[in-house]
Design a protein around this motif. Sequence first.
Motif, mmCIF file in Angstrom:
data_model
loop_
_atom_site.group_PDB
_atom_site.id
_atom_site.type_symbol
_atom_site.label_atom_id
_atom_site.label_comp_id
_atom_site.label_asym_id
_atom_site.label_seq_id
_atom_site.Cartn_x
_atom_site.Cartn_y
_atom_site.Cartn_z
ATOM 1 N N CYS A 176 0.672 -1.217 -0.001
ATOM 2 C CA CYS A 176 0.041 0.033 -0.037
ATOM 3 C C CYS A 176 0.974 1.110 -0.060
ATOM 4 O O CYS A 176 1.917 1.102 0.454
ATOM 5 C CB CYS A 176 -0.976 -0.119 1.360
ATOM 6 N N SER A 177 0.308 2.478 -0.150
ATOM 7 C CA SER A 177 1.011 3.557 -0.467
ATOM 8 C C SER A 177 1.551 4.017 0.898
ATOM 9 O O SER A 177 2.831 4.542 0.887
ATOM 10 C CB SER A 177 0.279 4.910 -1.087
ATOM 11 N N ARG A 223 -4.808 7.673 -0.946
ATOM 12 C CA ARG A 223 -4.069 6.405 -0.789
ATOM 13 C C ARG A 223 -4.548 5.048 -1.693
ATOM 14 O O ARG A 223 -5.621 5.263 -1.874
ATOM 15 C CB ARG A 223 -3.965 5.994 0.569
ATOM 16 N N TRP A 224 -3.788 4.256 -1.974
ATOM 17 C CA TRP A 224 -4.022 3.007 -2.596
ATOM 18 C C TRP A 224 -3.323 1.818 -1.962
ATOM 19 O O TRP A 224 -2.289 1.871 -1.147
ATOM 20 C CB TRP A 224 -3.680 3.269 -3.825
ATOM 21 N N VAL A 225 -3.940 0.593 -2.330
ATOM 22 C CA VAL A 225 -3.422 -0.759 -1.907
ATOM 23 C C VAL A 225 -3.828 -1.631 -2.778
ATOM 24 O O VAL A 225 -4.807 -1.554 -3.618
ATOM 25 C CB VAL A 225 -4.408 -0.894 -0.621
ATOM 26 N N ASN A 226 -2.819 -2.675 -3.011
ATOM 27 C CA ASN A 226 -3.243 -3.498 -4.008
ATOM 28 C C ASN A 226 -4.439 -4.411 -3.555
ATOM 29 O O ASN A 226 -4.709 -4.779 -2.645
ATOM 30 C CB ASN A 226 -1.946 -4.597 -3.885
#
Length: 244
Positions: A176-177, A223-226
């Motif tokens: 994740c970011s 924010r981002w996450v797989n």
Amino acid sequence: MLQPADVSPSAVDHDDKALGERLRARRVAKGLTLKDVAARAEMSIGSISQIERGVSSPSIRTLRGICHALEIDGAELFAPADDASNASDVVDAAAASRAGGDAATAAGQSAPLAKADAALAAARPADAASSSEYLVRADRHKPLRLHGTGITKYRVTPASCNAMEAYLMELDPGACSDPNFLVQTGDKVGYVIEGKLQLFIGDRSFLLETGDTYGFAANQAYRWVNGWDKKTRFLVVNSNHFYV
């Protein structure tokens, strides 16, 4: 993600060590002490020292803070490509192509076609020397691997771009970011090449899959996450250069 200060030299990750050396070189070049950078980045002197020695792996947020403290563009931290080896590879490829053209002629390929192939191959070394301003070949992507985070960033921005910046992101499962939201100046557009990406913008959440695109204006919290249990790859283009 910080590792213990007593990590043995043999346990130091190669990518972390290389990143730390680049950070230290830029700090020294600017005449700053560890104390100076720590104060600017609001971190401890010990944490900065561990990162410079390669015994701790900074998160994206931490690395951005250090870049701001050093007043450097994060692009400076990406692994340099080996220009000499690339040039020889191109020359070798051209020679092989010319040889292939000769063989094709011997095998019955038309002489004009073989001659055209040979001419194209012969021009490739010159193309390689001049195209770096406008192109980034697939084998010239500059990586920045953040050990322990599951994130690898490749800078894919041609040298002629004065404002825009492009990165190819590779996320391992669970990557994740940052646990917290990030805010960045400039607009941002992302395209999912492979996998699934869970994106959070403010209080909204989106699941993007292969072929999907996202975008938002400057100063948005995100924010981002797989988004699944396999590797995810996506391209990010920013409207301005930024600190990592």
